[in-house]
Scaffold this active site. Structure first.
Site, mmCIF file in Angstrom:
data_model
loop_
_atom_site.group_PDB
_atom_site.id
_atom_site.type_symbol
_atom_site.label_atom_id
_atom_site.label_comp_id
_atom_site.label_asym_id
_atom_site.label_seq_id
_atom_site.Cartn_x
_atom_site.Cartn_y
_atom_site.Cartn_z
ATOM 1 N N GLU A 1 -2.918 -12.912 -5.910
ATOM 2 C CA GLU A 1 -2.385 -14.252 -6.140
ATOM 3 C C GLU A 1 -0.878 -14.287 -5.905
ATOM 4 O O GLU A 1 -0.286 -15.367 -5.910
ATOM 5 C CB GLU A 1 -2.686 -14.708 -7.564
ATOM 6 C CG GLU A 1 -4.151 -15.017 -7.823
ATOM 7 C CD GLU A 1 -4.357 -15.539 -9.230
ATOM 8 O OE1 GLU A 1 -5.121 -16.509 -9.379
ATOM 9 O OE2 GLU A 1 -3.766 -14.980 -10.176
ATOM 10 N N LYS B 1 -0.361 -3.744 1.508
ATOM 11 C CA LYS B 1 -1.813 -3.863 1.315
ATOM 12 C C LYS B 1 -2.411 -4.718 2.419
ATOM 13 O O LYS B 1 -3.472 -4.399 2.976
ATOM 14 C CB LYS B 1 -2.123 -4.467 -0.053
ATOM 15 C CG LYS B 1 -1.537 -3.736 -1.242
ATOM 16 C CD LYS B 1 -1.988 -4.399 -2.546
ATOM 17 C CE LYS B 1 -1.227 -3.879 -3.748
ATOM 18 N NZ LYS B 1 0.116 -4.449 -3.892
ATOM 19 N N LYS C 1 -4.804 -0.203 -4.490
ATOM 20 C CA LYS C 1 -3.363 -0.434 -4.443
ATOM 21 C C LYS C 1 -2.720 0.062 -3.145
ATOM 22 O O LYS C 1 -1.569 -0.270 -2.871
ATOM 23 C CB LYS C 1 -2.691 0.266 -5.634
ATOM 24 C CG LYS C 1 -3.197 -0.208 -6.988
ATOM 25 C CD LYS C 1 -2.929 -1.690 -7.218
ATOM 26 C CE LYS C 1 -3.357 -2.125 -8.611
ATOM 27 N NZ LYS C 1 -3.129 -3.570 -8.844
#
Length: 216
Positions: free
Chosen positions: A164, A74, A14
């Site tokens: 996604e 990220k 994360k």
């Protein structure tokens, strides 16, 4: 570390440490996992866009805007990022390139075997074109490649994050995907997690064997 240990250890990172880079030999192995992934009738209906520098990651991060802004750190802090794309069409020139590569790699004992492979692959492509689900079929193949990449990363001690959550139109604008006959499937960040990664400290949770398996 055996396979079960790898599967139990790997998780979705994360937060990434921006100061740690993947060694080039590790990157090469991860790219090999993508390239050698299996696909239906070996159609290889994909293309992988790899970002390994700040400029490249910034281009990918254009897809992490608005409601998907939580994914931007990220992408920007990871060592490398891969945008897995599925082909929206499988034109004759792509199928011919695959066939020619198979020929060069020695997969055919003779012309009859080559022609049989050509007809089989073309037949499957035609079936999906007629059904109107070719894009869905190629996306499924891209997700096979995703699985190989995630397992390879876990085996190599590399953290990974499949995403996604992205703006497909923004990625199209950044990379001209539609004009290249491509559609974005999933973004994968790769690198080493930071101390701020809360998920690194949590135990893995999966449903029990008795729930997910049954005997035929």
């Amino acid at each position: 570390m055996d396979l079960i240990e790898v599967l139990q250890h790997r998780y979705t990172a994360k937060a990434y440490n921006p100061d740690r880079r993947l060694p080039e030999e590790i990157v090469a192995q991860l790219m090999a996992a993508l390239r050698f992934s299996p696909s239906s009738v070996n159609a290889q209906p994909w293309h992988f866009i790899v970002a390994g520098d700040e400029a490249g990651k910034a281009r990918v991060a254009k897809g992490a805007a608005g409601p998907f802004a939580y994914n931007a750190p990220k992408i920007l802090n990871a060592s490398h990022v891969v945008l897995l794309c599925a082909r929206t069409t499988l034109p004759p020139e792509h199928l011919q390139a695959v066939l020619d590569q198979e020929q060069a790699d020695g997969r055919f004992a003779g012309e009859e075997a080559r022609e049989g492979q050509r007809k089989t692959r073309a037949g499957y492509v035609a079936l999906h074109e007629q059904a109107g689900d070719l894009g869905m079929w190629t996306q499924k193949q891209a997700y096979i490649a995703l699985g190989f990449l995630l397992l390879a990363a876990g085996t190599l001690g590399v953290d990974a994050t499949p995403m996604e959550g992205f703006d497909a139109e923004a990625l199209d604008g950044a990379f001209g995907l539609t004009d290249k006959g491509l559609a974005p499937a999933v973004i994968v960040a790769l690198g080493y997690h930071s101390d701020a990664d809360f998920n690194a400290k949590l135990p893995k949770s999966r449903l029990a064997d008795s729930v997910v398996f049954s005997r035929a």
